[in-house]
Design an enzyme around this catalytic site. Structure first.
Site, PDB file in Angstrom:
ATOM      1  N   LYS A 126      19.076  30.354  16.923  1.00 31.16           N
ATOM      2  CA  LYS A 126      20.051  29.467  17.578  1.00 31.16           C
ATOM      3  C   LYS A 126      21.487  29.959  17.332  1.00 31.16           C
ATOM      4  O   LYS A 126      22.345  29.822  18.203  1.00 31.16           O
ATOM      5  CB  LYS A 126      19.857  28.025  17.113  1.00 31.16           C
ATOM      6  CG  LYS A 126      18.493  27.423  17.487  1.00 31.16           C
ATOM      7  CD  LYS A 126      18.286  27.282  18.994  1.00 31.16           C
ATOM      8  CE  LYS A 126      17.013  26.531  19.342  1.00 31.16           C
ATOM      9  NZ  LYS A 126      16.780  26.403  20.775  1.00 31.16           N
TER      10      LYS A 126
ATOM     11  N   TYR B  95      14.558  29.898  12.974  1.00 33.21           N
ATOM     12  CA  TYR B  95      15.103  28.933  13.940  1.00 33.21           C
ATOM     13  C   TYR B  95      16.631  28.989  13.936  1.00 33.21           C
ATOM     14  O   TYR B  95      17.276  29.099  14.981  1.00 33.21           O
ATOM     15  CB  TYR B  95      14.604  27.521  13.594  1.00 33.21           C
ATOM     16  CG  TYR B  95      14.947  26.484  14.630  1.00 33.21           C
ATOM     17  CD1 TYR B  95      14.210  26.381  15.805  1.00 33.21           C
ATOM     18  CD2 TYR B  95      16.000  25.593  14.443  1.00 33.21           C
ATOM     19  CE1 TYR B  95      14.526  25.427  16.772  1.00 33.21           C
ATOM     20  CE2 TYR B  95      16.319  24.636  15.395  1.00 33.21           C
ATOM     21  CZ  TYR B  95      15.574  24.557  16.557  1.00 33.21           C
ATOM     22  OH  TYR B  95      15.886  23.609  17.511  1.00 33.21           O
TER      23      TYR B  95
HETATM   24  N1  LIG Z   1      14.200  17.792  19.370  1.00 35.69           N
HETATM   25  C1  LIG Z   1      15.227  18.172  18.645  1.00 35.69           C
HETATM   26  O1  LIG Z   1      15.577  17.514  17.658  1.00 35.69           O
HETATM   27  C2  LIG Z   1      16.026  19.377  19.026  1.00 35.69           C
HETATM   28  C3  LIG Z   1      17.270  19.543  18.429  1.00 35.69           C
HETATM   29  C4  LIG Z   1      18.029  20.656  18.759  1.00 35.69           C
HETATM   30  C5  LIG Z   1      17.550  21.558  19.676  1.00 35.69           C
HETATM   31  N2  LIG Z   1      16.329  21.380  20.246  1.00 35.69           N
HETATM   32  C6  LIG Z   1      15.883  22.388  21.206  1.00 35.69           C
HETATM   33  O2  LIG Z   1      15.541  21.764  22.410  1.00 35.69           O
HETATM   34  C7  LIG Z   1      14.611  22.572  23.113  1.00 35.69           C
HETATM   35  C8  LIG Z   1      13.475  21.710  23.610  1.00 35.69           C
HETATM   36  O3  LIG Z   1      12.773  21.189  22.504  1.00 35.69           O
HETATM   37  P1  LIG Z   1      12.161  19.709  22.452  1.00 35.69           P
HETATM   38  O4  LIG Z   1      12.655  19.087  21.214  1.00 35.69           O
HETATM   39  O5  LIG Z   1      12.367  19.031  23.734  1.00 35.69           O
HETATM   40  O6  LIG Z   1      10.617  19.995  22.163  1.00 35.69           O
HETATM   41  P2  LIG Z   1       9.358  20.219  23.128  1.00 35.69           P
HETATM   42  O7  LIG Z   1       8.266  20.680  22.269  1.00 35.69           O
HETATM   43  O8  LIG Z   1       9.163  19.021  23.969  1.00 35.69           O
HETATM   44  O9  LIG Z   1       9.858  21.408  24.072  1.00 35.69           O
HETATM   45  C9  LIG Z   1       9.738  22.741  23.767  1.00 35.69           C
HETATM   46  C10 LIG Z   1       9.007  23.383  24.906  1.00 35.69           C
HETATM   47  O10 LIG Z   1       9.054  24.798  24.768  1.00 35.69           O
HETATM   48  C11 LIG Z   1       7.842  25.275  25.275  1.00 35.69           C
HETATM   49  N3  LIG Z   1       7.540  26.616  24.836  1.00 35.69           N
HETATM   50  C12 LIG Z   1       7.217  27.071  23.595  1.00 35.69           C
HETATM   51  N4  LIG Z   1       6.958  28.379  23.633  1.00 35.69           N
HETATM   52  C13 LIG Z   1       7.126  28.767  24.928  1.00 35.69           C
HETATM   53  C14 LIG Z   1       7.004  30.019  25.608  1.00 35.69           C
HETATM   54  N5  LIG Z   1       6.635  31.125  24.968  1.00 35.69           N
HETATM   55  N6  LIG Z   1       7.251  30.044  26.940  1.00 35.69           N
HETATM   56  C15 LIG Z   1       7.607  28.920  27.613  1.00 35.69           C
HETATM   57  N7  LIG Z   1       7.729  27.714  27.016  1.00 35.69           N
HETATM   58  C16 LIG Z   1       7.491  27.655  25.689  1.00 35.69           C
HETATM   59  C17 LIG Z   1       6.796  24.289  24.802  1.00 35.69           C
HETATM   60  O11 LIG Z   1       5.605  24.385  25.555  1.00 35.69           O
HETATM   61  C18 LIG Z   1       7.530  22.981  24.972  1.00 35.69           C
HETATM   62  O12 LIG Z   1       7.258  22.380  26.216  1.00 35.69           O
HETATM   63  C19 LIG Z   1      14.178  23.672  22.148  1.00 35.69           C
HETATM   64  O13 LIG Z   1      14.868  24.858  22.462  1.00 35.69           O
HETATM   65  C20 LIG Z   1      14.630  23.130  20.802  1.00 35.69           C
HETATM   66  O14 LIG Z   1      14.905  24.157  19.879  1.00 35.69           O
HETATM   67  C21 LIG Z   1      15.567  20.306  19.943  1.00 35.69           C
END
Ligand SMILES: NC(=O)c1ccc[n+]([C@@H]2O[C@H](COP(=O)([O-])OP(=O)(O)OC[C@H]3O[C@@H](n4cnc5c(N)ncnc54)[C@H](O)[C@@H]3O)[C@@H](O)[C@H]2O)c1
Length: 280
Positions: free
Chosen positions: A180, A176
């Site tokens: 990133k 991860y």
């Molecule tokens: N929630 C947090 O604390 C946080 C913090 C920093 C960064 N992020 C980043 O934010 C982004 C969204 O995450 P989130 O927290 O909203 O979680 P989330 O699980 O709601 O969203 C992630 C989405 O990615 C989709 N996904 C996974 N594999 C995929 C693929 N092969 N093709 C298309 N879609 C795919 C999933 O179906 C899901 O809808 C991610 O990139 C995550 O790394 C999240």
């Protein structure tokens, strides 16, 4: 209420936006409020044990989000797109143009944040899955969005959703964190190459937000650290200068700003949205 009238009728596509409580859903709804026509894309169905149904956005959920946007007076469509597939990513860009006549904003949001293990226990297949979705998937998004935007000849906005892990390392998160960190290089290189086409490329780096993925991390790390949920969340709050974890709308606000005219001279930037927890 729209804050950026210049976003009215822009066409925005967001990957991985088909999951309730997700950052993608929040950005899609905010851009729709600003008057954008929004294409919600997601993987749609489970893909083996590395991408199980309870960790991904299903087609049904994606369609529900579209309906919610429409009920609120916005315009949205859904498209199944696995970001590991060049054909599907290219197809998504084409779908936006076929449906709404343009592609102006592309957000690389799809990500895997649930395959978290120490390096000594991590399977190569798990490493590959995280890198393929988080970094290769974002590369494909940048490539095919840019291809379409350059052809249109009217500029555009590309936003990569990075993380605090774009800047700092975390145990159990080798793939991860590496994916990133890689997004910094992708964002900067794309900004250099696409600037002459008036396409800006920026990264948003959230700290913790309790999305579906975030809730999985809370449960996992409460257990791994032996703190239990309450103490784990208390400690998280204590190290954030603004005293709370991130909210979905914090990320949606940053996204709308980076898409607006206010951000027209900002590119190659990796913007922390972390309540002060991350500052470099
Ligand atoms: N929630 C947090 O604390 C946080 C913090 C920093 C960064 N992020 C980043 O934010 C982004 C969204 O995450 P989130 O927290 O909203 O979680 P989330 O699980 O709601 O969203 C992630 C989405 O990615 C989709 N996904 C996974 N594999 C995929 C693929 N092969 N093709 C298309 N879609 C795919 C999933 O179906 C899901 O809808 C991610 O990139 C995550 O790394 C999240």
């Amino acid at each position: 209420m729209a804050k950026y009238p210049e976003l009215a009728d822009k066409v925005a596509l967001i990957t991985g936006a088909g999951r309730h409580k997700g950052l993608g859903e929040a950005m899609a709804k905010r851009l729709a409020e600003e008057g954008c026509k929004v294409v919600i894309t997601d993987i749609g169905s489970a893909q083996g044990q590395l991408m199980p149904e309870d960790a991904i956005g299903t087609t049904k959920e994606m369609q529900q989000i579209v309906e919610e946007i429409k009920s609120a007076g916005g315009e949205a469509s859904s498209y199944i797109c696995n970001v590991m597939s060049p054909e599907e990513v290219k197809g998504a860009a084409q779908f936006a143009v076929d449906t709404y006549g343009s592609l102006d904003i592309w957000v690389n949001n799809a990500g895997i944040g649930y395959l978290m293990k120490p390096i000594l226990d991590m399977d190569v297949s798990e490493w590959d899955a995280v890198m393929n979705v988080n970094l290769r998937g974002a590369f494909l998004g940048v490539k095919y969005a840019a291809e379409m935007m350059v052809e249109q000849g009217k500029g555009g906005r590309i936003i990569n959703i990075g993380s605090q892990a774009s800047k700092s390392a975390f145990p159990h998160a080798s793939a991860y964190t590496t994916s990133k960190h890689g997004m910094n290089g992708l964002t900067r290189t794309a900004a250099l190459e696409l600037g002459p086409h008036h396409i800006t490329v920026n990264q948003i780096c959230p700290n913790h937000v309790t999305t579906g993925l975030g809730a999985w991390q809370n449960a996992h790390f409460s257990g791994v650290t032996g703190k239990g949920h309450e103490k784990y969340m208390e400690d998280m709050k204590a190290r954030i200068p603004l005293g709370r974890p991130g909210m979905q709308e914090d990320i949606a606000k940053a996204c709308a700003f980076l898409c607006s005219d206010e951000a027209s001279y900002i590119t190659g930037e990796s913007m922390n949205v972390s309540g002060g927890e991350e500052y470099h």
